[in-house]
Motif scaffolding. Structure first.
Motif, mmCIF file in Angstrom:
data_model
loop_
_atom_site.group_PDB
_atom_site.id
_atom_site.type_symbol
_atom_site.label_atom_id
_atom_site.label_comp_id
_atom_site.label_asym_id
_atom_site.label_seq_id
_atom_site.Cartn_x
_atom_site.Cartn_y
_atom_site.Cartn_z
ATOM 1 N N GLY A 183 2.458 1.688 -3.393
ATOM 2 C CA GLY A 183 1.479 2.132 -4.377
ATOM 3 C C GLY A 183 1.186 3.611 -4.285
ATOM 4 N N ASN A 184 1.358 4.177 -3.102
ATOM 5 C CA ASN A 184 1.110 5.606 -2.903
ATOM 6 C C ASN A 184 2.400 6.420 -2.945
ATOM 7 N N PRO A 241 4.187 8.058 0.877
ATOM 8 C CA PRO A 241 3.944 9.457 1.239
ATOM 9 C C PRO A 241 4.228 9.773 2.708
ATOM 10 N N GLY A 257 0.813 -1.206 0.000
ATOM 11 C CA GLY A 257 0.000 0.000 0.000
ATOM 12 C C GLY A 257 0.850 1.261 0.000
#
Length: 667
Positions: free
Chosen positions: A186-187, A190, A183
């Motif tokens: 995929g981001n 951040p 996750g």
């Protein structure tokens, strides 16, 4: 590896979680990281620990350099320089090596319930291997120094998030390592502050360092506090590698100092006290799971509070009704304070209180249903006849499996003895006592703050003999030429709350002789003269330090004249060396006689029972530091010139074999 995500579980690599990031774990982790980072297709590494991140019982061991294992700084550098992001999934307590590695990771995600702690400061050290420097560079010097505030205790995850110790807090259910990494990848990862985010406002960082320096209190930990402020400042002003070098040198300087070594020794002595020595240790451990029924008679309410807090049922009795009322009032106050501070749930407080009963006579210690307690701990006071009657009544309450512990009585047959002093307890057991009974008493008594050790069945106990040795040594120093106030101040300057002569004198004139006799010694001329004249060494004004008594000079002059002594000046360092040496001589005698099982137990008795400062480590530790040969020479000189006890043969045995008292603490 799953879909490019490699998971390294430290709980799998760690042989013993309480060994922390010692050499075995560092070697295994170094190999796992090298293999993982070299694997084709690796996109991320997650460091986690299914059983909680390892925490060492002695956090300083995380930083030891051992051949064949990478150093903690090198491991942290490898994480920080990895070509793929490293995510630290934190759980349990994050301290020492865990802190250093977490701060080197790209991201830090803490599970709910995770806490952060810097126990190094209480050992006279500071977080190293980048733990302090990298945190200061990422979150600012203020956050790094806040972590090292040894007063506040562990920092919960949510508070740690605000300080920058971690980047996110998740529940355990939402923290599958592979899913978490995927996750985040995929981001674009951040979360998290950059490794130099804390350098953005240097003026604020320097102000935080200045405030930290201004708050440093005098005392043995002042140097460590100053060095941690220096390291936080170095993180702000120097390139990373130079700041890490500075931190490494600061840690090495502190670790090699007397304060850190004494504090580590004292901490190790406390840990050893949790384990019974010798044959008792090898016996099967009794079941201490609550609820056990415990009966207490004329015992401190702190023991009752600890027992009910652990889930046991307690009947608390006292020979004086007002003492019982005061005990219950203090228990209630302690519980209310804990509730207000958030340390105790109100429902748990009510449940604890419901397991506490009262007795106004020994016969009332038996449970309402008639069942015998698993343990009876009772103090015996008053005239001999009353003591015998109380002991007989307590024996009648015992069932077949009851363990009876009597304070103020010698151990005999299956009945155990108990000797208390300050936060120190000594359980005495005869050869007929069952090891399981000794272990039960030790385990339950150890719930009270302090330490419980196993002593000899006969004799007055470790603490009384150490106190007598200290007072006799102080008396000899006074006869040799020192004023009582000089003797006391020489020890107060090292951290004792009160000088030994002032403490005994406050109880009343003549108590010096009584205390020396209680420890099995004959009082000297000063103690006998003071006792005969009913004179005090000090005046004790209310709310003020003691001052010399008006006729003290005349008393000392008469005593020295009778002893044929010409008073001479004894500097503070000489006074301390004499007193520590004579206490060490008594400790050696206790070991040689078998009245103590471990050298560290003797040091612990001095710390907890006599107020010997932790950073000094205890009298036997001080003898090791001064050198056994030099200390034996001093003891022989005192024996020949002033009548002090001659050193026992254990000194010769240790010196001949190249050993120290510390080698007698490992049993």
């Amino acid at each position: 590896m799953t879909e490019g995500v490699a998971v390294i579980d430290l709980s799998v690599l760690a042989g013993r979680p309480d060994a922390g990031f010692g050499a075995p774990l560092r070697a295994a982790l170094g190999a796992a990281l090298a293999e993982t980072l070299a694997a084709p297709g690796a996109r991320a590494v997650v460091l986690c620990a299914s059983a909680g991140w390892p925490v060492a019982v002695d956090v300083a061991g995380d930083y030891d350099d051992v051949p064949g294992a990478p150093g903690l700084r090198a491991l942290a550098g490898g994480l920080a320089g990895a070509q793929v992001p490293v995510i630290a999934l934190l759980s349990g307590q994050v301290a020492g090596g865990a802190l250093a590695l977490a701060q080197a990771a790209r991201l830090r995600v803490a599970l709910t319930g995770t806490t952060f702690l810097a126990p190094e400061f209480d050992l006279g050290l500071l977080p190293a291997a980048g733990g302090l420097v990298r945190l200061a560079r990422r979150a600012g010097p203020g956050a790094a120094l806040a972590l090292c505030n040894h007063v506040q205790g562990p920092i919960p995850a949510q508070h740690a998030l605000g300080l920058g110790l971690c980047d996110a807090v998740l529940s355990a259910e939402a923290a599958d390592p592979v899913a978490l990494a995927r996750g985040l990848l995929g981001n674009g990862l951040p979360l998290g502050r950059g490794p130099d985010a804390g350098l953005a406002d240097p003026a604020a960082g320097l102000a935080a360092v200045a405030q930290a320096r201004a708050r440093i209190a005098p005392g043995p930990l002042a140097e460590a506090a100053g060095r941690r402020a220096d390291c936080a400042e170095a993180a702000l002003l120097l390139p990373l590698d130079e700041a890490l070098d500075y931190e490494e040198v600061a840690f090495a300087d502190l670790a090699g100092g007397a304060v850190a070594q004494g504090l580590r020794h004292a901490a190790a002595a406390r840990r050893r006290a949790a384990h019974l020595p010798g044959a008792v240790a090898s016996a099967p451990r009794p079941d201490l799971q609550p609820p056990l029924r415990v009966a207490l008679w004329d015992q401190p309410e702190t023991l009752a509070l600890a027992l009910i807090g652990a889930g046991h049922e307690v009947v608390l009795g006292a020979s004086a009704p007002e003492r019982l009322q005061q005990a219950f009032a203090r228990i209630a106050m302690a519980q209310e304070t804990a509730v207000q501070a958030g340390r105790l749930d109100p429902a748990r407080r009510e449940a604890d209180w419901g397991r506490l009963g009262a007795a106004t006579e020994p016969a009332g210690l038996r449970a309402a249903g008639g069942d015998a307690p698993a343990l009876i701990v009772a103090g015996l006071g008053g005239p001999a006849q009353a003591r015998a009657e109380t002991a007989a009544g307590l024996r009648a309450l015992c069932g077949p499996a009851t363990v009876l512990v009597l304070e103020g009585a010698q151990a005999a047959g299956p009945v155990l003895g108990l000797r208390r002093g300050g936060a120190f307890c000594e359980v005495a057991a005869s050869d007929q006592a069952a090891p399981a009974a000794v272990a039960l008493a030790h385990g339950l008594l150890a719930l009270e703050p302090g330490a419980v050790i196993l002593g000899a069945a006969a004799g007055v106990g470790i603490l009384a003999r150490l106190e007598a040795a200290l007072l006799a040594a102080a008396e000899r120093a006074v006869i040799a030429g020192a004023a009582p106030l000089q003797v006391d101040q020489a020890l107060i300057a090292l951290g004792l709350a009160q000088g030994p002569l002032a403490r005994v004198d406050r109880i009343g004139p003549g108590r010096l002789a009584t205390a020396i006799r209680r420890g099995g010694r004959d009082p000297g001329l000063l103690a006998l003269a003071q006792q005969g004249a009913g004179a005090a060494l000090y005046l004790h004004p209310e709310g003020a330090p003691p001052v010399p008594a008006p006729r003290l000079d005349a008393l000392l002059e008469a005593v020295r004249r009778e002893a044929g002594v010409v008073a001479r000046r004894l500097p503070p360092a000489t006074l301390r060396a004499r007193l520590w040496a004579e206490m060490a001589a008594e400790g050696a005698a206790l070991l040689q006689e078998g009245a103590a099982h471990r050298a560290s137990d003797i040091d612990l008795a001095a710390i907890l029972g006599l107020g010997f400062p932790d950073h000094l480590g205890g009298p036997l530790f001080q003898a090791d530091q001064a050198g056994l040969l030099a200390t034996r020479k001093l003891l022989r000189a005192l024996a020949e010139a002033e009548g002090a006890p001659a050193p026992v043969t254990l000194w010769d045995v240790l010196i001949r074999n190249g050993k120290r008292f510390g080698d007698l603490s490992l049993a």
